[in-house]
Design a protein around this motif. Structure first.
Motif, PDB file in Angstrom:
ATOM      1  N   SER A 198      -9.655  55.146  39.163  1.00 46.01           N
ATOM      2  CA  SER A 198     -10.035  55.967  40.315  1.00 46.01           C
ATOM      3  C   SER A 198      -8.976  56.599  41.094  1.00 46.01           C
ATOM      4  O   SER A 198      -8.900  57.963  41.400  1.00 46.01           O
ATOM      5  CB  SER A 198     -10.982  55.205  41.268  1.00 46.01           C
ATOM      6  N   ILE A 199      -7.846  55.808  41.236  1.00 46.57           N
ATOM      7  CA  ILE A 199      -6.697  56.377  41.645  1.00 46.57           C
ATOM      8  C   ILE A 199      -5.974  57.562  41.129  1.00 46.57           C
ATOM      9  O   ILE A 199      -5.592  58.333  41.457  1.00 46.57           O
ATOM     10  CB  ILE A 199      -5.655  55.220  42.070  1.00 46.57           C
ATOM     11  N   GLU A 212      -7.753  70.731  42.942  1.00 52.05           N
ATOM     12  CA  GLU A 212      -9.386  70.279  43.110  1.00 52.05           C
ATOM     13  C   GLU A 212      -9.311  70.300  44.840  1.00 52.05           C
ATOM     14  O   GLU A 212      -8.278  69.709  45.439  1.00 52.05           O
ATOM     15  CB  GLU A 212      -9.920  69.142  42.791  1.00 52.05           C
ATOM     16  N   PRO A 256     -10.108  68.944  48.659  1.00 53.62           N
ATOM     17  CA  PRO A 256     -10.152  67.363  49.066  1.00 53.62           C
ATOM     18  C   PRO A 256     -11.627  67.196  49.131  1.00 53.62           C
ATOM     19  O   PRO A 256     -12.306  65.969  48.914  1.00 53.62           O
ATOM     20  CB  PRO A 256      -9.877  67.560  50.498  1.00 53.62           C
ATOM     21  N   LEU A 279     -16.122  62.657  44.896  1.00 62.06           N
ATOM     22  CA  LEU A 279     -15.998  61.598  43.813  1.00 62.06           C
ATOM     23  C   LEU A 279     -15.770  59.998  44.254  1.00 62.06           C
ATOM     24  O   LEU A 279     -16.343  59.155  43.813  1.00 62.06           O
ATOM     25  CB  LEU A 279     -14.735  61.845  42.903  1.00 62.06           C
ATOM     26  N   ALA A 280     -14.837  59.878  45.230  1.00 66.83           N
ATOM     27  CA  ALA A 280     -14.691  58.498  45.852  1.00 66.83           C
ATOM     28  C   ALA A 280     -16.031  58.099  46.409  1.00 66.83           C
ATOM     29  O   ALA A 280     -16.178  56.941  45.955  1.00 66.83           O
ATOM     30  CB  ALA A 280     -13.800  58.895  47.061  1.00 66.83           C
ATOM     31  N   MET A 285      -6.927  65.122  40.012  1.00 70.14           N
ATOM     32  CA  MET A 285      -7.776  66.246  40.813  1.00 70.14           C
ATOM     33  C   MET A 285      -6.887  66.991  41.610  1.00 70.14           C
ATOM     34  O   MET A 285      -6.696  68.204  41.857  1.00 70.14           O
ATOM     35  CB  MET A 285      -8.875  65.646  41.325  1.00 70.14           C
ATOM     36  N   GLN A 286      -5.872  66.239  42.376  1.00 70.17           N
ATOM     37  CA  GLN A 286      -5.136  66.678  43.541  1.00 70.17           C
ATOM     38  C   GLN A 286      -4.208  67.613  42.757  1.00 70.17           C
ATOM     39  O   GLN A 286      -3.772  68.946  42.925  1.00 70.17           O
ATOM     40  CB  GLN A 286      -4.287  65.881  44.113  1.00 70.17           C
ATOM     41  N   ILE A 336     -12.740  65.728  45.866  1.00 69.94           N
ATOM     42  CA  ILE A 336     -11.919  64.473  45.703  1.00 69.94           C
ATOM     43  C   ILE A 336     -12.793  63.173  46.744  1.00 69.94           C
ATOM     44  O   ILE A 336     -13.222  62.131  46.239  1.00 69.94           O
ATOM     45  CB  ILE A 336     -10.643  64.356  45.917  1.00 69.94           C
ATOM     46  N   ALA A 337     -13.177  63.772  47.771  1.00 67.96           N
ATOM     47  CA  ALA A 337     -14.017  62.729  48.700  1.00 67.96           C
ATOM     48  C   ALA A 337     -15.301  62.388  48.090  1.00 67.96           C
ATOM     49  O   ALA A 337     -15.868  61.522  48.222  1.00 67.96           O
ATOM     50  CB  ALA A 337     -14.115  63.517  50.003  1.00 67.96           C
ATOM     51  N   PHE A 361      -7.879  60.506  41.163  1.00 71.39           N
ATOM     52  CA  PHE A 361      -7.808  61.420  42.522  1.00 71.39           C
ATOM     53  C   PHE A 361      -6.471  61.954  42.466  1.00 71.39           C
ATOM     54  O   PHE A 361      -6.443  63.264  42.741  1.00 71.39           O
ATOM     55  CB  PHE A 361      -7.747  60.390  43.748  1.00 71.39           C
TER      56      PHE A 361
END
Length: 116
Positions: free
Chosen positions: A39-40, A51, A53, A59-60, A46-47, A56-57, A43
């Motif tokens: 996951s990290i 992508e 935020p 996905l989290a 993606m950053q 990313i949120a 993220f």
């Protein structure tokens, strides 16, 4: 292409590290395996790919909901192995239980308007 190769290499290093550490200490191997490294890394990629935020949120949040049914693997597998089942049938049944759990959670999320 370099970024793709780096992703594959990092994934391979983590898997090999867990397998090798498990030969010495299942607890330390479990600690490494339980880290949300995938996951990290997702993220971070993606950053770096630009992508927003909000993606990313999202996905989290989706990962959070799907962690719950993934726990079925870690419940069913040891129960079957301790009950005397062979490894491969135990792993297969644990994976099937996990897939069923994913399907159920995704269905529930879709019905509530929160899922795919």
């Amino acid at each position: 292409m370099f970024q793709y190769a780096l992703k594959v290499a990092l994934s391979a290093v983590v898997i090999v590290a867990v397998a090798e550490i498990a030969k010495r200490s299942s607890l330390w191997a479990a600690a490494l395996a339980s880290l949300p490294l995938t996951s990290i890394l997702a993220f971070v990629w993606m950053q770096l790919d630009g992508e927003p935020p909000s993606r990313i949120a999202s996905l989290a949040n989706d990962i959070l909901w799907l962690v719950i049914p993934s726990l079925l693997l870690f419940i069913v597998l040891p129960v079957l192995l301790r009950a005397g089942w062979a490894f491969w049938p135990s792993l297969l049944l644990a994976c099937l239980a996990t897939v069923a759990g994913y399907g159920t959670v995704m269905w529930l999320l879709a019905r509530s308007g929160s899922g795919p």
